[in-house]
Design an enzyme around this catalytic site. Structure first.
Site, PDB file in Angstrom:
ATOM      1  N   LEU A  72      15.444  12.972 -18.518  1.00  0.00           N
ATOM      2  CA  LEU A  72      14.477  12.768 -17.435  1.00  0.00           C
ATOM      3  C   LEU A  72      13.036  12.922 -17.913  1.00  0.00           C
ATOM      4  CD1 LEU A  72      16.329  14.775 -14.640  1.00  0.00           C
ATOM      5  CD2 LEU A  72      16.473  12.329 -15.151  1.00  0.00           C
ATOM      6  N   HIS A 131      11.040   9.631 -13.589  1.00  0.00           N
ATOM      7  CA  HIS A 131      12.175  10.045 -12.743  1.00  0.00           C
ATOM      8  C   HIS A 131      11.715  11.086 -11.715  1.00  0.00           C
ATOM      9  CE1 HIS A 131      14.548   9.036 -16.532  1.00  0.00           C
ATOM     10  NE2 HIS A 131      15.097   8.254 -15.633  1.00  0.00           N
ATOM     11  N   MET A 148       6.485   5.285 -19.142  1.00  0.00           N
ATOM     12  CA  MET A 148       7.464   6.344 -19.415  1.00  0.00           C
ATOM     13  C   MET A 148       8.867   5.773 -19.398  1.00  0.00           C
ATOM     14  SD  MET A 148       6.006   9.659 -17.531  1.00  0.00           S
ATOM     15  CE  MET A 148       4.334  10.193 -17.891  1.00  0.00           C
ATOM     16  N   SER A 189      13.070   6.784 -21.037  1.00  0.00           N
ATOM     17  CA  SER A 189      13.895   7.691 -21.852  1.00  0.00           C
ATOM     18  C   SER A 189      13.962   7.185 -23.281  1.00  0.00           C
ATOM     19  CB  SER A 189      15.299   7.784 -21.264  1.00  0.00           C
ATOM     20  OG  SER A 189      15.218   8.161 -19.905  1.00  0.00           O
ATOM     21  N   MET A 194      20.126   8.041 -15.773  1.00  0.00           N
ATOM     22  CA  MET A 194      21.023   8.242 -16.915  1.00  0.00           C
ATOM     23  C   MET A 194      20.573   9.487 -17.692  1.00  0.00           C
ATOM     24  SD  MET A 194      22.253   4.500 -18.122  1.00  0.00           S
ATOM     25  CE  MET A 194      20.843   4.038 -19.100  1.00  0.00           C
ATOM     26  N   GLY A 195      19.803  10.351 -17.021  1.00  0.00           N
ATOM     27  CA  GLY A 195      19.362  11.581 -17.671  1.00  0.00           C
ATOM     28  C   GLY A 195      18.194  11.339 -18.604  1.00  0.00           C
ATOM     29  N   GLN A 226      27.094  -0.755 -18.707  1.00  0.00           N
ATOM     30  CA  GLN A 226      25.860  -1.543 -18.732  1.00  0.00           C
ATOM     31  C   GLN A 226      25.278  -1.686 -20.136  1.00  0.00           C
ATOM     32  OE1 GLN A 226      23.855   1.388 -15.989  1.00  0.00           O
ATOM     33  NE2 GLN A 226      22.053   0.873 -17.180  1.00  0.00           N
ATOM     34  N   LYS A 236       9.367   0.017 -13.304  1.00  0.00           N
ATOM     35  CA  LYS A 236       9.418  -0.343 -14.731  1.00  0.00           C
ATOM     36  C   LYS A 236      10.611  -1.259 -15.001  1.00  0.00           C
ATOM     37  CE  LYS A 236      10.962   1.896 -18.205  1.00  0.00           C
ATOM     38  NZ  LYS A 236      11.695   1.027 -19.124  1.00  0.00           N
ATOM     39  N   ASP A 237      11.727  -0.949 -14.333  1.00  0.00           N
ATOM     40  CA  ASP A 237      12.902  -1.824 -14.441  1.00  0.00           C
ATOM     41  C   ASP A 237      12.848  -2.800 -13.266  1.00  0.00           C
ATOM     42  OD1 ASP A 237      14.406  -0.491 -16.719  1.00  0.00           O
ATOM     43  OD2 ASP A 237      14.067   1.189 -15.382  1.00  0.00           O
TER      44      ASP A 237
HETATM   45  O1  PAF Z   1      17.856   2.712 -14.513  1.00  0.00           O
HETATM   46  C1  PAF Z   1      18.817   3.439 -14.882  1.00  0.00           C
HETATM   47  O2  PAF Z   1      18.650   4.558 -15.367  1.00  0.00           O
HETATM   48  C2  PAF Z   1      20.241   2.905 -14.739  1.00  0.00           C
HETATM   49  O3  PAF Z   1      20.282   1.536 -14.951  1.00  0.00           O
HETATM   50  C3  PAF Z   1      20.910   3.284 -13.419  1.00  0.00           C
HETATM   51  C4  PAF Z   1      20.185   2.679 -12.219  1.00  0.00           C
HETATM   52  C5  PAF Z   1      20.940   4.802 -13.275  1.00  0.00           C
HETATM   53  C6  PAF Z   1      22.342   2.778 -13.384  1.00  0.00           C
HETATM   54  O4  PAF Z   1      23.099   3.303 -14.418  1.00  0.00           O
END
Ligand code: PAF
Length: 284
Positions: free
Chosen positions: A33, A37, A184, A186, A30-31, A61, A149-150
């Site tokens: 960065l 990333h 880390m 965003s 989602m930028g 989301q 992390k996610d």
């Molecule tokens: O983890 C993220 O940045 C977002 O959930 C993703 C995987 C780019 C989907 O929008």
């Protein structure tokens, strides 16, 4: 590095790459960065012939009270970073390009999405699955890269790929941390200096859990209680959840017998941060 804003343009470039038998590595973002990333991009660069990064702040989301509007947007800086990493293609669509006004199809994973972040953020994983499935259909990657992390997101995406037979391999890479230990993210951009200090309690909590397991503690409740005490000692911190879960099904374990995930979500002021660590009772 090509920047494509339309699905048609992406498809044309991907078609040409596939004609040359290039393997496609994909990092969805989602930028805003950071090195987390970039470590995924580097892994993709190492393993694949053609590297694609998407930058799309996916509205579906975010809940109505969440930070969609103020989510950090810094495309020019992101672009410079991706150029340095020798990315081949950046997909940077608008919301209108990704979602038609009357779009009415979503993808919902209903088991792994349910607990943890899924219960605090209803609809979040439906939005993630939908956009990731769309991106996979547009980019047709051979390998897609996600960060640990996610953790729940990575598991949910893996499940979706398995269940819906997407021909893509999902690779999950370790969380990158700042020198302080802060994972880390965003969203760290929202933290002022004081909040950054308070946010270290997440990493301290995970370190504590690891240490306790290493010392032989096998009762998740005792570990969770100690972590909760540590977190509430920080005035600015509020617990969303602290759980010790099975690494596969993401449900709480009664006893730590093998590999588990210690997962937490904590508000530092108004900023919700998540972190996790995998702990193996048999290899400490
Ligand atoms: O983890 C993220 O940045 C977002 O959930 C993703 C995987 C780019 C989907 O929008």
């Amino acid at each position: 590095m090509v920047i494509a804003k339309t699905i048609k343009h992406v498809r044309k470039i991907i078609f040409a790459a596939k004609q040359k038998n290039k393997t496609i590595g994909f990092v969805p973002t989602m930028g805003a960065l950071h090195y987390g990333h970039l470590s995924l991009v580097r892994a993709a660069r190492k393993n694949c012939d053609f590297v694609v990064v998407s930058i799309f702040i996916n509205p579906t989301q975010f809940g109505p009270k969440e930070d969609f509007r103020k989510y950090p947007r810094q495309f020019n800086q992101d672009k410079r970073l991706l150029e340095i990493e020798k990315v081949d293609l950046v997909f940077y669509p608008s919301a209108a390009e990704m979602y038609l006004k009357d779009s009415s199809t979503y993808i919902k994973e209903v088991y792994l999405s349910e607990p943890l972040c899924g219960s605090t953020r209803p609809g979040h994983f439906r939005g993630v699955c939908t956009v990731v499935a769309k991106l996979f259909n547009i980019i047709e990657p051979d390998i897609a890269y996600f960060g640990q992390k996610d953790y729940q997101q990575a598991r949910v995406v893996k499940r979706m790929v398995r269940d819906l037979n997407f021909p893509v391999k999902i690779k999950i890479f370790p969380t990158l941390r700042e020198r302080s230990g802060l994972a880390m993210s965003s969203r760290n951009a929202y933290l002022d200096q004081k909040a950054r200090g308070d946010a270290l309690v997440l990493f301290e909590s995970l370190k504590l859990a690891k240490k306790l397991v290493k010392e032989g503690e096998r009762d998740p409740k005792k570990i969770i209680n100690k972590i909760r005490k540590l977190i509430i000692s920080i005035k600015n911190a509020k617990i969303d959840y602290v759980k010790i879960v099975d690494v596969e099904n993401l449900r709480p374990v009664d006893k730590i017998k093998a590999k588990v995930a210690v997962v937490l979500a904590v508000y530092i002021g108004k900023i919700r941060l998540i972190d996790n660590v995998l702990v193996d009772a048999n290899s400490n």
